[in-house]
Scaffold this active site. Structure first.
Site, PDB file in Angstrom:
ATOM      1  CB  ALA A 136      15.408   6.928  -4.227  1.00  0.00           C
ATOM      2  CE  LYS A 137      18.927   9.208   2.255  1.00  0.00           C
ATOM      3  NZ  LYS A 137      19.862   9.881   3.188  1.00  0.00           N
ATOM      4  N   GLY A 138      14.933   4.906   1.580  1.00  0.00           N
ATOM      5  CA  GLY A 138      13.597   4.612   2.111  1.00  0.00           C
ATOM      6  C   GLY A 138      12.949   5.844   2.714  1.00  0.00           C
ATOM      7  CB  ALA A 184      13.952  -3.032   7.070  1.00  0.00           C
ATOM      8  CB  SER A 185      12.510   1.967   5.027  1.00  0.00           C
ATOM      9  OG  SER A 185      11.520   2.435   5.907  1.00  0.00           O
ATOM     10  NE  ARG A 186      14.843  -5.965   2.052  1.00  0.00           N
ATOM     11  CZ  ARG A 186      14.607  -6.527   0.870  1.00  0.00           C
ATOM     12  NH1 ARG A 186      13.385  -6.536   0.382  1.00  0.00           N
ATOM     13  NH2 ARG A 186      15.586  -7.079   0.187  1.00  0.00           N
ATOM     14  N   GLY A 195       0.820  -1.199   0.000  1.00  0.00           N
ATOM     15  CA  GLY A 195       0.000   0.000   0.000  1.00  0.00           C
ATOM     16  C   GLY A 195       0.857   1.252   0.000  1.00  0.00           C
ATOM     17  CD  GLU A 245      10.170   1.097   8.768  1.00  0.00           C
ATOM     18  OE1 GLU A 245       9.893   0.426   9.763  1.00  0.00           O
ATOM     19  OE2 GLU A 245      11.038   0.755   7.943  1.00  0.00           O
ATOM     20  CB  THR A 262      12.530   3.079  -2.390  1.00  0.00           C
ATOM     21  OG1 THR A 262      11.116   3.191  -2.250  1.00  0.00           O
ATOM     22  CG2 THR A 262      13.026   4.134  -3.356  1.00  0.00           C
TER      23      THR A 262
END
Lengths: 284, 756
Positions: B709-711, B517-519, B477, B714, B521
């Site tokens: 880009a990073k996460g 873990a915002s992994r 989502g 969170e 992207t």
């Protein structure tokens, strides 16, 4: 569960001769049945009885049909001007979808200690009109709530209307619902006040509290501190203290009993000042 | 780098499908002949099962199968501790624990069957308090675990004792967070279909279709992970809660036993009492400072509430313990953590993975420190923030960092200096910052195939010039599939509208660890970027042959292969594929950077790190404690924005979800029973509660990220709780909220405490 749809008030009363749950908006009843909190043998749908859906002035009083929705209250100029605590409570009532369905009578019949419409109706001396196949009777709202979720309405009786005294020129009022979010929230404390002033003297005082005892109620000891007096800070303090003393709240997931009790004093003090246009240390 | 698609505002690629009601969610999935599965759950927080009789339920017409400890092997599973089984064995350990499950022809029959199961319980004393649980005579949640300690650690880094001895000032605080649910709107459900031959297909809204096979389905069912084909259905909300989904196991076990398809759909109440809500923690902090506001060292002691079973809780506790140390230049630290079993719903991961709790505590403490030192809280932070190129105390390598820019933005945008000068009169402002991983190597070891935290992608171009992306990474989502489509569109020169990213499916898609873990992207995005580059190369090579122009003289623009020098010489991408005679494909695999931490939790767990600063302005009713949030202002460093609309959605959603957690949410356990077990008693913020939100992005252009880009998922939620609490502190002249949520009652107590 037996489900009947009534085409007229008489039909509804006949169907309920041996007791029934009347269904109007269903916003309380449906979840109660769904989650097993209520077992119902016979449900009588009265939602199509348009003759019970009105808000009118009659004999100097305001008569609210039992099926008037909370949205109807908000759309009524009469309610907004002559019953503003009720109007304000309707603003804070659940959310738009529930307000469209929920009836005024249903909110009272549910007999929740936190029923939002009860405090503002109590301070305008509401009387409910009850009908059964045997006849009709009028019951003051102050005698309506017997105990936690228990009313004086008999199983075969149908609420037809709620009659309240309009505020009039001399009526000063205020309302507040302390809640944990801005919509769809059960009151932590609900307070309504109406003061009928004769010049600088308070002829009648009405203070009601919700969610701080088994039933919504009029805080008579607090009212007595104001009636027949010129209201100053000392009278307001006495009324606030009496209101706080009168509360018999419980601890629950929303707040502790101690907090609720304390808020009765804070809010009564504040609302009395607000009603009288006195300066407040902090805005409501 | 100038970009055509990346950084632009695009709708989510399946937005029309979703808003028009066409999306098939798990509850819409029809399997011909499917049985209805339901679970019988323990009504007791702690009870020994003396006798379990399912015979009457089994005899009921329409019941296909009843499963319980009586007819299933004892096959414990669990990510860190193998402390959980499909069904309660000797004991039930929380209200909601699965005691039995039935599969029947319809829901009514299944419910009746549940009512016919007879369980004789011996009710045992409830272990409800994590401190009492550690007492020598406390009852044990797991009989073999003494002291109810699931995990503990004690780390000293740097010259910690000397740091405190030499400090000009030291301060101490305690904070307590509450049990809060992910409160996604879609209740959890899974469907499973057993196939003759023994394989099983499983469907559900799952954050990791690959990993649930290895950490749950395989071990709990005594089967190989490869025996399961797991397909994700479109997400109706997860926020971390749909990683370890026991409904998948229930559906699969029932289906295997019944040899028929089974739909196992949970009610909202079951979700609230039996999923894995955010872990409650008790955090004690001490920090040592130089007079000028330079951080000299910190001591942290954590007691974390594990609940009845462990799952990922040890890793969450570790995250709570260490993470904030890397946001500031911290010369020394001592960290102790204890994870304690209780008879409460097992706690787990939710957006932030412990960082919401840790950031609330540390960033609240920082404002207390700033107040005591007579420094501006923003200045104190700016003085101590980590910077690009730093290696933190714990070994984190900061590859890109714009947290200071984010803070300066919040300060300016909120008119901070003027508003800070007017505190204490019921109105105030506060801010807080955070650091977060973009992937975490630890999970790769605990859950994945090896220590590489890998992701792979396949990009396939068809004869109509449409492109399908296969990635093993789930969209929960958050907009992951859109991010992948935009990255591939940018690489390939094919319009975004032509891309399709189907939900993850272990049956044909390449491996991915999944959404946590915002992994995605960073790691999934890089894999898809490599695949898209490969596909582009293959397209150009094919076109070169047909157009008789060398590939390096061709480019793809708007879905057409054109000669750079002669743009009128062109072929549509679809035509290239048609001429080539088959789908043209590209493959990519990306392995995350960083290290697996050593035993002392030292190392660089993530390739890179994201940052944010949130500010809040509040009004506090000093007599009732009612807080009105007047506005939120946030600055984020996501490296680079891929999809601006999606990124804005993450930021606004994170701020509101975080505010909701801070202000009103809570499962409110009382002696092991949850009081917030429906959305009537479990409050989440409504649109009426959402304040205006100002925000901006500070793009640090990460060297490892796809297009930098990073996460973002969170960092968008972590700091808001502390920002609000700091604003309340400022507004009230010192009311510090030490226990969440921020109820009016707690605010009033804090005001009274501050007056003493």
């Amino acid at each position: 569960m037996e489900f009947l749809r009534a085409a007229s008030v008489d039909e509804a009363l006949a169907a309920a001769r041996d007791g029934a749950a009347f269904v109007a908006g269903g916003t309380n009843l449906v979840p109660d049945v769904l989650f097993g909190r209520k077992k119902i043998a016979r449900a009588v749908d009265i939602s199509r009885l348009d003759e019970l859906r009105f808000i009118e002035e009659a004999d100097g009083k305001i008569r609210i049909g039992a099926l008037a929705s909370v949205t109807d209250l908000l759309e009524s100029e009469l309610i907004r001007t002559a019953a503003s605590p009720l109007y304000e409570s309707a603003l804070e009532f659940a959310g738009p979808l529930v307000r469209n369905r929920a009836s005024v009578a249903g909110n009272l019949m549910d007999a929740s200690p936190a029923a939002d419409l009860a405090p503002p109706l109590l301070v305008q001396d509401a009387v409910v009109e009850l009908a059964s196949a045997e006849g009709e009777r009028a019951l003051p709202l102050s005698e309506f709530f017997l105990d936690y979720r228990k009313t004086a309405v008999r199983p075969e009786e149908l609420m037809k209307a709620i009659v309240i005294e309009p505020l009039g020129q001399e009526g000063r009022c205020a309302y507040y619902k302390l809640q944990l979010r801005r919509a769809m929230a059960i009151a932590v404390v609900g307070v309504a006040v109406v003061l009928r002033m004769k010049g600088s003297v308070c002829a009648e005082a009405a203070i009601s509290l919700g969610a701080v005892a088994a039933v919504p109620y009029r805080a008579q000891a607090a009212e007595a501190c104001l009636c027949g007096k010129e209201i100053g800070v000392a009278e307001i303090e006495a009324a606030a203290e009496a209101a706080e003393d009168s509360a018999r709240p419980i601890d629950d997931v929303r707040a502790s009993a101690a907090y609720r009790k304390k808020m009765c004093g804070v809010l009564v003090r504040r609302l009395l000042k607000k009603a009288l246009g006195m300066p407040q240390p902090v805005a409501v | 780098m100038s970009t055509r698609v990346v950084g632009q505002p695009h709708p989510i690629i399946d937005a029309v499908e979703k808003v028009s009601g066409a999306t098939i969610f798990i509850n819409d999935l029809e399997l011909p002949g499917a049985l209805t599965g339901l679970a019988l759950r323990s009504p007791h927080p702690h009870a020994r099962i003396l006798n379990l009789d399912t015979s009457a339920a089994e005899r009921l017409a329409g019941v296909a199968v009843v499963l319980s400890k009586n007819n299933t092997p004892n096959a414990p599973f669990g990510i860190n501790h193998k402390d959980e089984a499909a069904f309660c064995r000797e004991k039930a350990r929380y209200v909601g624990d699965e005691v039995a499950a039935v599969a029947a022809a319809d829901e009514e029959t299944a419910r009746e069957a549940l009512s016919l199961i007879r369980v004789d319980y011996e009710v045992l004393p409830t272990v409800a308090d994590p401190f009492a649980a550690q007492e020598p005579n406390a009852p044990l949640v797991h009989d073999s675990v003494t002291g109810n300690i699931a995990n503990e650690f004690h780390i000293k880094r740097g010259e910690i004792d000397e740091a405190f001895d030499a400090a000009d000032a030291a301060f101490a605080d305690e904070f307590h967070t509450h049990l809060a649910h992910q409160a996604y709107i879609e209740p959890t459900g899974c469907a499973a279909q057993w196939h003759p031959g023994g394989k099983i297909s499983v469907w559900g809204c799952l954050q990791s279709v690959f990993l649930i096979r290895t950490f749950m389905l395989g071990p709990a069912m005594g089967m190989s992970p490869d025996d399961f084909r797991v397909t994700q259905t479109k997400p109706g909300g997860a926020f971390g809660g749909k990683l370890d989904v026991k409904a998948a196991l229930m559906a699969a076990m029932l289906s295997r036993a019944a040899e028929k398809p089974v739909r196992f759909m949970m009610s909202l109440e079951e979700d609230l009492i039996a999923m894995r809500p955010r872990m409650p923690v008790h955090i004690s902090l001490e920090s040592a400072w130089k007079r000028d506001g330079t951080l000299a060292g910190k001591r942290v002691r954590i007691v974390a509430e594990n609940g009845a079973y462990s799952s990922l809780s040890p890793a969450i506790m570790s995250s709570i313990a260490l993470r904030t140390d890397n946001l500031y230049k911290t010369p020394a630290a001592e960290i102790q953590g204890k994870l304690v079993y209780t008879n409460i719903i097992p706690s787990g991961q939710m957006r932030g993975f412990g960082n919401v709790q840790a950031t609330y505590a540390w960033e609240s403490h920082l404002d207390n420190v700033a107040d005591s030192l007579g420094l501006d809280p923003a200045e104190l932070r700016l003085k101590n923030y980590t910077e690009k190129g730093d290696v933190s105390l714990h070994g984190w390598k900061i590859a890109s960092c714009a947290v200071a820019d984010a803070t300066r933005y919040v300060v300016e945008e909120m008119d901070w200096k003027a508003k800070r000068a007017r505190g204490g009169k019921g109105r105030g402002v506060g801010l807080a910052s955070c650091i977060h991983v973009s992937g975490n190597k630890g999970f790769s070891v605990e859950l994945g195939p090896d220590d590489t935290d890998p992701s792979s992608g396949v990009v396939r171009v068809d004869e109509e010039g449409k492109v399908e992306i296969w990635s093993g990474e789930s969209d929960l989502g958050q907009g992951a599939t859109s991010v992948m489509a935009y990255i591939a569109s940018e690489v390939m020169g094919i319009p975004v509208e032509r891309f399709r990213v189907p939900p993850t499916d272990t049956g044909y898609m390449p491996f991915g660890m999944g959404a946590f873990a915002s992994r995605i992207t960073l790691i999934g995005g890089n894999a898809v970027k490599l695949a898209a580059e490969d596909a582009r190369r293959n397209l150009l090579d094919a076109a070169a042959e047909f157009m008789e122009i060398p590939a390096d003289e061709l480019e793809i623009v708007e879905g057409e292969v054109r000669a750079k020098a002669l743009p009128e010489r062109k072929m549509s991408v679809g035509e290239v594929v048609r001429r080539a005679g088959s789908v043209i494909e590209g493959n990519g695999k990306w392995l995350a950077g960083g290290d697996v931490l050593d035993k002392e939790k030292y190392g660089n767990p993530s390739t890179t790190y994201s940052f944010s600063t949130h500010g809040a302005e509040v009004e506090v009713d000093m007599e009732t404690g009612v807080v009105t949030i007047l506005g939120i202002c946030c600055g984020h460093d996501p490296g680079r924005v891929i999809n601006r609309l999606g990124a804005e959605g993450q930021v606004e959603g994170g701020a509101v979800q975080g505010m909701s957690f801070a202000m009103m949410e809570g499962l409110a356990p009382l002696e092991g029973h949850l009081r917030g077990k429906n959305f009537h008693d479990y409050l989440i913020a409504t649109s009426m509660d959402a304040p205006p939100i100002e925000h901006d992005f500070f793009e640090s252009m990460d060297p490892y990220g796809p297009y930098g880009a990073k996460g973002l998922a969170e960092v968008a939620i972590n700091p808001i709780t502390a920002a609000i609490c700091n604003a309340i502190y400022h507004a009230t002249g010192g009311a510090r909220i030490r226990t969440l949520p921020v109820s009016p009652e707690r605010v009033l107590e804090a005001i009274e405490e501050a007056r003493k």
